[in-house]
Design an enzyme around this catalytic site. Structure first.
Site, PDB file in Angstrom:
ATOM      1  N   GLU A 293       5.215 -37.322  21.915  1.00 33.29           N
ATOM      2  CA  GLU A 293       5.336 -35.945  22.362  1.00 33.29           C
ATOM      3  C   GLU A 293       5.325 -35.065  21.120  1.00 33.29           C
ATOM      4  OE1 GLU A 293       7.871 -37.813  21.606  1.00 33.29           O
ATOM      5  OE2 GLU A 293       8.953 -36.444  20.291  1.00 33.29           O
TER       6      GLU A 293
ATOM      7  N   LYS B  36       8.778 -35.601   9.368  1.00 30.16           N
ATOM      8  CA  LYS B  36       8.412 -36.450  10.507  1.00 30.16           C
ATOM      9  C   LYS B  36       7.723 -37.771  10.115  1.00 30.16           C
ATOM     10  CE  LYS B  36       9.392 -33.596  14.089  1.00 30.16           C
ATOM     11  NZ  LYS B  36       9.614 -32.290  13.522  1.00 30.16           N
TER      12      LYS B  36
ATOM     13  N   SER C 201      12.896 -28.993   5.502  1.00 29.72           N
ATOM     14  CA  SER C 201      12.326 -30.056   6.347  1.00 29.72           C
ATOM     15  C   SER C 201      10.808 -30.010   6.475  1.00 29.72           C
ATOM     16  CB  SER C 201      12.965 -30.010   7.739  1.00 29.72           C
ATOM     17  OG  SER C 201      12.852 -28.724   8.306  1.00 29.72           O
TER      18      SER C 201
HETATM   19  C1  LIG Z   1      10.339 -31.200  14.067  1.00 25.40           C
HETATM   20  C2  LIG Z   1      10.893 -30.389  12.995  1.00 25.40           C
HETATM   21  C3  LIG Z   1      12.258 -30.054  12.959  1.00 25.40           C
HETATM   22  C4  LIG Z   1      13.220 -30.385  14.066  1.00 25.40           C
HETATM   23  O1  LIG Z   1      13.427 -31.722  14.302  1.00 25.40           O
HETATM   24  P1  LIG Z   1      14.716 -32.513  13.827  1.00 25.40           P
HETATM   25  O2  LIG Z   1      14.595 -33.800  14.535  1.00 25.40           O
HETATM   26  O3  LIG Z   1      15.912 -31.729  14.256  1.00 25.40           O
HETATM   27  O4  LIG Z   1      14.646 -32.644  12.369  1.00 25.40           O
HETATM   28  C5  LIG Z   1      12.738 -29.358  11.867  1.00 25.40           C
HETATM   29  N1  LIG Z   1      11.917 -28.964  10.872  1.00 25.40           N
HETATM   30  C6  LIG Z   1      10.609 -29.246  10.883  1.00 25.40           C
HETATM   31  C7  LIG Z   1       9.747 -28.778   9.763  1.00 25.40           C
HETATM   32  C8  LIG Z   1      10.045 -29.964  11.935  1.00 25.40           C
HETATM   33  O5  LIG Z   1       8.745 -30.225  11.939  1.00 25.40           O
END
Ligand SMILES: *Cc1c(COP(=O)(O)O)cnc(C)c1O
Length: 406
Positions: free
Chosen positions: A120, A98, A387
């Site tokens: 948000e 993020k 992610s």
């Molecule tokens: C917010 C988040 C996501 C989902 O958001 P995307 O916009 O689809 O990437 C996925 N993994 C993590 C660790 C997140 O914090």
């Protein structure tokens, strides 16, 4: 199987923000000026070497880029198929990808002279990244979060407050991400003169899906040069979890024209593909408009948004980013889902054999990799986007795995 269309990604989106028939600008008149200003500021900034240099500097010094491309050796051995690599976005400051987008947009807010930021958040990852960046840049910060999510992610709420953000609970509807987005948009309409809305995924009206994607392209750019360094060739397959779709499109984007590379987005299968039990928009979602953009939406016959469920708050949303809808139609990216049960298993397995505790969102991509790698040739390469990290999820996981409250 659909033949893969060769797609000229540079032409997308068009000037009105459309990816084929998806995307666009569906907002109240009062926001058109702000979106126009944002589009113009972003277009200028992108071409301004000073902005680009500043962005790269903060990504390196504050966020911790580049992130490693890590060979998951024991997972690879235990599955006996493709070599598995993790792109370690979990190692970034505040714990997920993020921050790439947040730094980019915070710098745009400064450029526009807007000193108040709203955002948000679902799982709290976008909220904490925004709160941290606002602290760093001296910006006022208000985060909207559904009351249910605040309970699920109490730790992140406290982290945001420590960074000086005001966290406003949202009690409408299901009290999760969708309602938080609505409240943030309401705030923006009222305070648009001095406020920038840092939207947290490749969603919403133009220019957000394009701009957020661009800020995350660094994931795929780094991964591409790193895999060449380590393996001397392209990976065979990429996979990533898909909430709004920002980490996935960020990884995929710079590989879209490499036709030998398969790409799989993994949505939240929740308790199974039945109405109200999941958040897999490509499993029963229909074309619709939600919160500014035209895309696949989980809705009933009357266009009412359906309830969604996922073990991971970050994937629990009724619409998918419009660019994903486009590439799915084009046959360029495939989509599947992982259920809560598979995800909890992947969460534990990854922790046990790699010493890496993944976010429950990222564990969706790992759940797919656990099934997929054994079907692939031994010398092939499967690259998984990690992610985010699972620190925020350990309490919830302990509860779900029957270990009680920590
Ligand atoms: C917010 C988040 C996501 C989902 O958001 P995307 O916009 O689809 O990437 C996925 N993994 C993590 C660790 C997140 O914090």
């Amino acid at each position: 199987m659909i033949t893969k269309m060769s797609t000229d990604r540079s032409a997308l989106p068009d000037e009105s923000g459309h990816f084929g028939s998806y995307g666009g600008l569906y907002v109240p008149e009062t926001l058109m000026t702000a979106l126009q200003e944002l589009s113009e500021t972003y277009a200028e900034a992108k071409k301004d070497p000073a902005y680009v240099e500043q962005l790269n500097w903060h990504l390196k010094e504050f966020a911790g880029r580049p992130t490693e491309l890590y060979f998951a050796e024991r997972m690879t051995e235990s599955l006996g198929g493709a070599k598995i690599y993790f792109k370690r976005e979990d190692l970034l400051h505040t714990g997920a990808h993020k921050i790439n987008n947040v730094i980019g947009q915070a710098l745009l807010a400064l450029r526009m002279g807007k000193k108040r930021i709203i955002a948000e958040t679902g799982a709290g990852q976008h909220g904490i990244a925004t709160a941290a960046a606002c602290a760093k840049f001296g910006l006022e910060c208000v985060i909207y979060m559904g009351r249910v999510d605040m309970e699920r992610q109490a730790l992140n709420v406290y982290r945001m407050r420590l960074c000086g953000a005001e966290v406003r609970p949202v009690d409408a509807g299901q009290k999760t991400l969708k309602e938080a987005v609505s409240e943030a948009m309401r705030d923006w309409v009222t305070n648009v003169r001095n406020t920038h809305y840092i939207l947290g995924s490749a969603l919403g009206s133009h220019p957000y899906p394009m701009m957020v994607r661009d800020f995350h392209r660094i994931i795929g750019q780094e991964a591409k040069s790193q895999i060449f360094e380590k393996e001397g060739r392209l990976p065979d397959e990429l996979c990533a979890c898909v909430g709004g779709g920002s980490n996935a499109i960020g990884l995929f984007y710079d590989f879209l024209e490499d036709e030998s590379v398969q790409m799989i987005g993994v949505e939240a299968g929740g308790r199974g593909i039945e109405q109200g039990e999941h958040a897999a928009r490509f499993q029963g979602g229909k074309l619709g408009v939600l919160q500014g953009t035209k895309t696949y939406v989980l809705q009933n016959e009357d266009g009412q948004i359906e309830l969604t469920h996922s073990v991971s708050a970050g994937l629990d949303y009724a619409a998918i980013g419009p660019e994903h809808a486009f590439y799915r139609d084009a046959g360029r990216i495939d989509y599947t889902y992982a259920t809560d049960e598979e995800v909890l298993e992947a969460f534990q397995k990854c922790s046990q054999i790699e010493g890496i505790i993944p976010a429950l969102e990222s564990a969706h991509a790992i759940a797919y990799a656990l099934k997929r790698a054994p079907e692939m040739e031994k010398d092939s390469i499967l690259l998984v986007n990690m992610s985010g990290r699972g620190d925020k999820d350990v309490q919830q996981a302990a509860k779900l795995l029957g270990e009680g409250d920590l």
